[in-house]
Design a protein around this motif. Structure first.
Motif, PDB file in Angstrom:
ATOM      1  N   ILE A 113       4.851  20.531   3.383  1.00 12.48           N
ATOM      2  CA  ILE A 113       3.664  19.677   3.182  1.00 12.48           C
ATOM      3  C   ILE A 113       3.802  18.386   3.998  1.00 12.48           C
ATOM      4  CG2 ILE A 113       2.419  18.275   1.484  1.00 12.48           C
ATOM      5  CD1 ILE A 113       3.119  20.534  -0.583  1.00 12.48           C
ATOM      6  N   TRP A 164       0.903  28.886  -7.117  1.00 13.83           N
ATOM      7  CA  TRP A 164      -0.386  28.192  -7.050  1.00 13.83           C
ATOM      8  C   TRP A 164      -1.260  28.948  -6.043  1.00 13.83           C
ATOM      9  CZ3 TRP A 164      -1.434  22.516  -7.976  1.00 13.83           C
ATOM     10  CH2 TRP A 164      -0.450  21.914  -8.760  1.00 13.83           C
ATOM     11  N   VAL A 169      -6.753  23.612  -7.059  1.00 18.06           N
ATOM     12  CA  VAL A 169      -7.285  22.283  -7.376  1.00 18.06           C
ATOM     13  C   VAL A 169      -8.798  22.297  -7.159  1.00 18.06           C
ATOM     14  CG1 VAL A 169      -7.219  19.833  -6.816  1.00 18.06           C
ATOM     15  CG2 VAL A 169      -5.116  21.188  -6.730  1.00 18.06           C
ATOM     16  N   ALA A 171     -10.867  19.675  -8.577  1.00 23.70           N
ATOM     17  CA  ALA A 171     -11.218  18.261  -8.410  1.00 23.70           C
ATOM     18  C   ALA A 171     -12.662  17.964  -8.830  1.00 23.70           C
ATOM     19  CB  ALA A 171     -10.961  17.817  -6.965  1.00 23.70           C
ATOM     20  N   LYS A 173     -14.663  15.847 -10.651  1.00 29.68           N
ATOM     21  CA  LYS A 173     -14.573  14.550 -11.333  1.00 29.68           C
ATOM     22  C   LYS A 173     -15.612  14.435 -12.446  1.00 29.68           C
ATOM     23  CE  LYS A 173     -12.682  11.875  -7.472  1.00 29.68           C
ATOM     24  NZ  LYS A 173     -12.854  10.701  -6.593  1.00 29.68           N
ATOM     25  N   ALA A 174     -16.810  14.929 -12.182  1.00 33.23           N
ATOM     26  CA  ALA A 174     -17.881  14.772 -13.175  1.00 33.23           C
ATOM     27  C   ALA A 174     -17.532  15.501 -14.466  1.00 33.23           C
ATOM     28  CB  ALA A 174     -19.193  15.291 -12.598  1.00 33.23           C
ATOM     29  N   TRP A 178      -9.556  18.790 -13.255  1.00 36.53           N
ATOM     30  CA  TRP A 178      -8.860  18.618 -11.984  1.00 36.53           C
ATOM     31  C   TRP A 178      -8.479  19.961 -11.360  1.00 36.53           C
ATOM     32  CZ3 TRP A 178      -3.733  19.475 -10.161  1.00 36.53           C
ATOM     33  CH2 TRP A 178      -3.477  18.915  -8.892  1.00 36.53           C
ATOM     34  N   GLY A 179      -7.884  20.824 -12.166  1.00 36.36           N
ATOM     35  CA  GLY A 179      -7.409  22.093 -11.605  1.00 36.36           C
ATOM     36  C   GLY A 179      -7.813  23.270 -12.476  1.00 36.36           C
ATOM     37  N   PRO A 203       2.066  22.269  -5.028  1.00 40.73           N
ATOM     38  CA  PRO A 203       1.093  23.288  -4.618  1.00 40.73           C
ATOM     39  C   PRO A 203       1.597  24.154  -3.462  1.00 40.73           C
ATOM     40  CG  PRO A 203       0.065  21.118  -4.769  1.00 40.73           C
ATOM     41  CD  PRO A 203       1.542  20.904  -4.859  1.00 40.73           C
TER      42      PRO A 203
ATOM     43  N   TRP B  21      -7.887   9.619 -11.662  1.00 41.09           N
ATOM     44  CA  TRP B  21      -8.312  10.534 -10.590  1.00 41.09           C
ATOM     45  C   TRP B  21      -9.819  10.770 -10.597  1.00 41.09           C
ATOM     46  CZ3 TRP B  21     -10.788  15.208 -11.175  1.00 41.09           C
ATOM     47  CH2 TRP B  21     -10.844  15.730 -12.488  1.00 41.09           C
ATOM     48  N   ARG B  22     -10.481  10.466 -11.735  1.00 34.67           N
ATOM     49  CA  ARG B  22     -11.917  10.716 -11.841  1.00 34.67           C
ATOM     50  C   ARG B  22     -12.771   9.599 -11.246  1.00 34.67           C
ATOM     51  NH1 ARG B  22     -13.775  12.457 -17.638  1.00 34.67           N
ATOM     52  NH2 ARG B  22     -15.606  13.019 -16.382  1.00 34.67           N
ATOM     53  N   LEU B  23     -12.148   8.451 -10.941  1.00 31.82           N
ATOM     54  CA  LEU B  23     -12.942   7.356 -10.373  1.00 31.82           C
ATOM     55  C   LEU B  23     -13.445   7.746  -8.984  1.00 31.82           C
ATOM     56  CD1 LEU B  23     -10.951   4.133 -11.324  1.00 31.82           C
ATOM     57  CD2 LEU B  23     -12.669   5.410 -12.635  1.00 31.82           C
ATOM     58  N   PRO B  24     -14.616   7.220  -8.592  1.00 28.12           N
ATOM     59  CA  PRO B  24     -15.155   7.550  -7.260  1.00 28.12           C
ATOM     60  C   PRO B  24     -14.172   7.218  -6.135  1.00 28.12           C
ATOM     61  CG  PRO B  24     -16.799   6.391  -8.577  1.00 28.12           C
ATOM     62  CD  PRO B  24     -15.524   6.361  -9.378  1.00 28.12           C
ATOM     63  N   GLU B  25     -13.411   6.129  -6.299  1.00 25.92           N
ATOM     64  CA  GLU B  25     -12.519   5.697  -5.230  1.00 25.92           C
ATOM     65  C   GLU B  25     -11.297   6.606  -5.059  1.00 25.92           C
ATOM     66  OE1 GLU B  25     -11.366   2.049  -7.550  1.00 25.92           O
ATOM     67  OE2 GLU B  25      -9.388   2.471  -6.677  1.00 25.92           O
ATOM     68  N   SER B  26     -10.981   7.445  -6.058  1.00 24.48           N
ATOM     69  CA  SER B  26      -9.694   8.151  -6.061  1.00 24.48           C
ATOM     70  C   SER B  26      -9.732   9.468  -5.290  1.00 24.48           C
ATOM     71  CB  SER B  26      -9.252   8.417  -7.498  1.00 24.48           C
ATOM     72  OG  SER B  26      -8.919   7.203  -8.120  1.00 24.48           O
ATOM     73  N   ASP B  27      -8.632   9.740  -4.601  1.00 26.39           N
ATOM     74  CA  ASP B  27      -8.472  10.991  -3.862  1.00 26.39           C
ATOM     75  C   ASP B  27      -7.727  11.984  -4.754  1.00 26.39           C
ATOM     76  OD1 ASP B  27      -7.856  13.100  -2.228  1.00 26.39           O
ATOM     77  OD2 ASP B  27      -6.509  11.963  -0.925  1.00 26.39           O
ATOM     78  N   PRO B  28      -8.411  13.031  -5.216  1.00 28.15           N
ATOM     79  CA  PRO B  28      -7.735  13.965  -6.125  1.00 28.15           C
ATOM     80  C   PRO B  28      -6.631  14.777  -5.450  1.00 28.15           C
ATOM     81  CG  PRO B  28     -10.008  14.660  -5.686  1.00 28.15           C
ATOM     82  CD  PRO B  28      -9.825  13.337  -5.012  1.00 28.15           C
ATOM     83  N   TYR B  29      -6.497  14.668  -4.137  1.00 29.34           N
ATOM     84  CA  TYR B  29      -5.411  15.353  -3.429  1.00 29.34           C
ATOM     85  C   TYR B  29      -4.295  14.380  -3.026  1.00 29.34           C
ATOM     86  CZ  TYR B  29      -8.815  19.086  -3.403  1.00 29.34           C
ATOM     87  OH  TYR B  29      -9.716  20.048  -3.809  1.00 29.34           O
ATOM     88  N   HIS B  31      -1.735  13.556  -4.517  1.00 31.78           N
ATOM     89  CA  HIS B  31      -0.386  13.983  -4.920  1.00 31.78           C
ATOM     90  C   HIS B  31       0.394  14.635  -3.786  1.00 31.78           C
ATOM     91  CE1 HIS B  31      -2.856  17.501  -5.239  1.00 31.78           C
ATOM     92  NE2 HIS B  31      -1.912  18.268  -5.752  1.00 31.78           N
ATOM     93  N   VAL B  32      -0.296  15.163  -2.778  1.00 30.98           N
ATOM     94  CA  VAL B  32       0.408  15.797  -1.659  1.00 30.98           C
ATOM     95  C   VAL B  32       0.105  15.117  -0.323  1.00 30.98           C
ATOM     96  CG1 VAL B  32       0.741  18.055  -2.712  1.00 30.98           C
ATOM     97  CG2 VAL B  32      -1.437  17.546  -1.557  1.00 30.98           C
ATOM     98  N   ARG B  67      -5.363  16.672 -15.365  1.00 34.24           N
ATOM     99  CA  ARG B  67      -5.148  15.599 -14.403  1.00 34.24           C
ATOM    100  C   ARG B  67      -4.229  16.114 -13.298  1.00 34.24           C
ATOM    101  NH1 ARG B  67      -1.526  10.681 -16.172  1.00 34.24           N
ATOM    102  NH2 ARG B  67      -1.423  10.644 -13.914  1.00 34.24           N
ATOM    103  N   PRO B  68      -4.074  15.372 -12.203  1.00 31.32           N
ATOM    104  CA  PRO B  68      -3.229  15.854 -11.104  1.00 31.32           C
ATOM    105  C   PRO B  68      -1.841  16.267 -11.593  1.00 31.32           C
ATOM    106  CG  PRO B  68      -4.460  13.947 -10.375  1.00 31.32           C
ATOM    107  CD  PRO B  68      -4.743  14.099 -11.857  1.00 31.32           C
ATOM    108  N   ALA B  69      -1.405  17.419 -11.184  1.00 26.71           N
ATOM    109  CA  ALA B  69      -0.101  17.961 -11.563  1.00 26.71           C
ATOM    110  C   ALA B  69       0.607  18.412 -10.302  1.00 26.71           C
ATOM    111  CB  ALA B  69      -0.293  19.138 -12.515  1.00 26.71           C
TER     112      ALA B  69
END
Lengths: 444, 444
Positions: A113, A164, A169, A171, A173-174, A178-179, A203, B21-29, B31-32, B67-69
């Protein structure tokens, strides 16, 4: 598509010649100098090599008097080099006998990664009692048992790397999701050597699996390579021997139900460069003159399982050496050394000189054209898909190769002139990304 | 010398709030995403933090819906970050229950060398059956046994890190002697959990040993910290509680024969920043509104070892929970959560909101001045030697802290304005480089 050479840079502190550290140009502290390795990695990338490679074993090799010993842990060093390079593959040696599948699978996925899909794993079973005794064992496990464990290790690693699905994932948000837990596949593995219940905690990586590399040339080793390996490093002294090995491995791979083009055979080559042949021979002689022969005798006695004091410097090897089948350690290296000594009727002193340059790998001293010729011959005559380049002195030997040999190989259309659009090491090897085993029809 | 705050940046994908992670500003990816972590590391370095820290466990935590794992393996990620930073310490969590001392000691020594002496090890024994089942065990080892193994693990690691004297490499090119074998000390260790015969295959690193960090606050955990730890992360909700913990740990450290100044106590703090208090509270409320309560109930039932469906969202915790002594897992976290719920008479819903922000760590929502005040109070009133900064949202929360709180701490003389001449993490902590045990009089 034109068939192109796969070049791998086998990095090793001051170089592959055992006396390289004694040259005025060499830094005896190179083994722990990140800047030294960054320089090597960037040089290899200038030469559009496919990959870098680090050998390894979890024990302190030889004794310190002889030559640089100890090394940065390969995955650590390659992670640091990943950030200093853009394209080149990163092949780390790691042992199936002295690691846990969960930890090691995760570390390779993490390197893959972080590097954007450039990780490779040179799978070793690790010969020798010294390593065994660092991991709670009193003696080295038998050769066949090491390979049985390695096969199960790979089976578990594949399950973990597939645990995985690529799109696990979601993602959302609404919805606050997340996964998708339905896309996680815990291995629930229970075998002879390992029990691993849960999914990996990283992942699936860009390559799915790291490029799988293997270097054992014993019968067990070749069977393992036929089943799993995508690149094979091998020590070969002659074109005929290399052709035999090449044909044997390709046919074993086909017999194992795999596409033989999906295993690339890379013999090692130690290029000793000079602008004339005489200059190259002189450079070789300088290195040979720096060999400490008592060290060579110690190492040879160790490799051949002989009592200290058995060998005489100016006599041939004893006639009553045991057969390879009696050796539990590095079987193919044992046979290569014994056959080299016998076929060329070498004294112990001469054998040490031959081995000192590249530990049994092909050494070619000559002009850039002569070295390119040898590479082209082996590549076009069914002996190699590329080479494991093992410069006798580093960094100068790699720099000389990239400056003088690489342009010739490019001019002959044997080597790319720039990296192509491929992003991963697997793509560069012309290999598909492995399918996820849990998405094949048998599991659907 | 003025006493200065030790600040550590606890990095975690999109932040420590479970809903971040649910905020608009957050990148759900995130973690990698290496670039995400590089940005965080450089931000912390702008704030002249002592160190970065990554938590870890060798299992896939929770379930993916919540949430992100999954996360990059910490030593791999920190190695990559070492090359992107110059000064900041790099603290990786690694388990003594699910690693071999030989491999792990080497990896920390390698990171220490690659980073020029910036490695730290957060020593964990790893609670939970999930991890155990990834390493061939059917159930989690008992708490006391995990700590006994950890103590022996440290003993072996110290022997391995000391197995090369600092001047073992002599590099005498003329004589052909690279190293002095008399300065290599194989551990020859045979204990209850480990047998390790040989010397490490990497030289002694700049720090000798990585900075040793510990975060268990159970009785076993504190005894272990008193004996070994140089920094302790702890979750404390109140000034009085933190003072008690601080005084207890310092006195245990003195009782163990160590200088109590050589263990730094760093409570966790989750700073929720606003330019006014109302703005900070509003930011906190936005995060709370994004919590999925069913997830919180699942996690709480898991932590408290309750059957699914036991807890009711608008009722308090059941009265008949088992005592900490009956818990084999994360003992101190268990007690902290139960005590928090009881002392503040929280419903399950309220408890989830409190834990969601920082898993039991102190959350302070306020202006930069208010957060600086809290830090100063704890620092000057015998509750902390510094803080483990756990921003609720990343990267924005760390950037806000560095931009707005750090200048206040600097203006008050509590935090360095630039990195000093110290080169290693140990020097930054005011700790001596450990003496080599084989060079102490007992061995001479």
């Amino acid at each position: 598509m034109t068939r192109l050479l796969h070049l791998n840079a086998f990095l090793m502190n001051t170089g592959h010649h055992e006396a390289s550290w004694r040259l005025p140009e060499s830094d005896p502290y190179a083994h722990v100098d990140l800047a030294h390795y960054v320089r090597l990695a960037r040089t290899a990338e200038r030469g559009t090599f496919d990959s870098l490679f680090l050998a390894d074993g979890p024990q302190l090799w030889s004794n310190l008097a002889q030559r640089p010993a100890g090394a940065l842990e390969p995955l650590t060093l390659l992670t640091a080099l990943a950030t200093a390079t853009e394209h080149i593959g990163l092949i780390a040696t790691a042992s199936t006998s002295y690691n846990s599948p969960y930890n090691l699978a995760r570390r390779f996925a993490s390197l893959d990664i972080v590097s954007g899909g450039r990780a490779g794993w040179n799978i070793v079973t690790t010969a020798g009692a010294e390593a065994a005794r660092n991991f709670g064992l009193d003696a080295e496990p038998a050769h066949a048992e090491r390979y049985a464990r390695a096969a199960e290790f790979l089976d578990v690693a594949f399950k973990l790397w597939d645990s995985w699905e690529d799109d696990a994932v979601v993602a959302d948000k609404a919805a606050g999701v997340w996964g998708d837990d339905g896309k996680i596949h815990p291995p629930r593995h229970r075998g002879a050597y390992f029990s691993v219940a849960g999914a990996l905690n990283v992942p699936r990586s860009p390559q799915g699996y790291p490029l799988l590399v293997q270097a054992g040339s014993s019968d067990d080793g070749k069977a393992f390579a036929a089943r799993y390996a995508e690149a094979v490093f091998t020590a070969q002294q002659t074109l005929a021997g290399a052709q035999d090995f090449y044909a044997d491995l390709k046919s074993r791979t086909a017999a194992a139900g795999r596409n033989p083009e999906h295993v690339k055979v890379l013999p090692g080559i130690v290029p000793v460069l000079g602008s004339t042949e005489a200059e190259a021979r002189a450079a070789e002689q300088v290195l040979e003159d720096h060999i400490v022969h008592t060290h060579g005798v110690d190492r040879l006695e160790n490799l051949l399982r002989l009592a200290p004091g058995t060998l005489e410097l100016d006599a041939p090897l004893p006639g009553d050496l045991p057969p390879e089948s009696a050796i539990e350690g590095a079987k193919s290296r044992y046979t290569l050394v014994v056959e080299l000594a016998r076929s060329e009727r070498l004294t112990v002193r001469q054998l040490i000189a031959r081995l000192g340059g590249g530990r049994g790998h092909l050494t070619v001293a000559g002009t850039p054209e002569q070295i390119a010729d040898r590479i082209e011959t082996w590549f076009t005559q069914g002996a190699a898909d590329g080479f494991n380049i093992m410069p006798p002195v580093l960094p100068s030997g790699l720099e000389a190769f990239v400056e003088h040999v690489v342009p010739i190989l490019r001019a002959r259309g044997l080597l790319r002139t720039a990296y192509g659009p491929e992003r991963t090491l697997r793509e560069r090897y012309g290999l598909p990304r492995p399918a996820n085993q849990y998405l094949t029809p048998a599991f659907a």
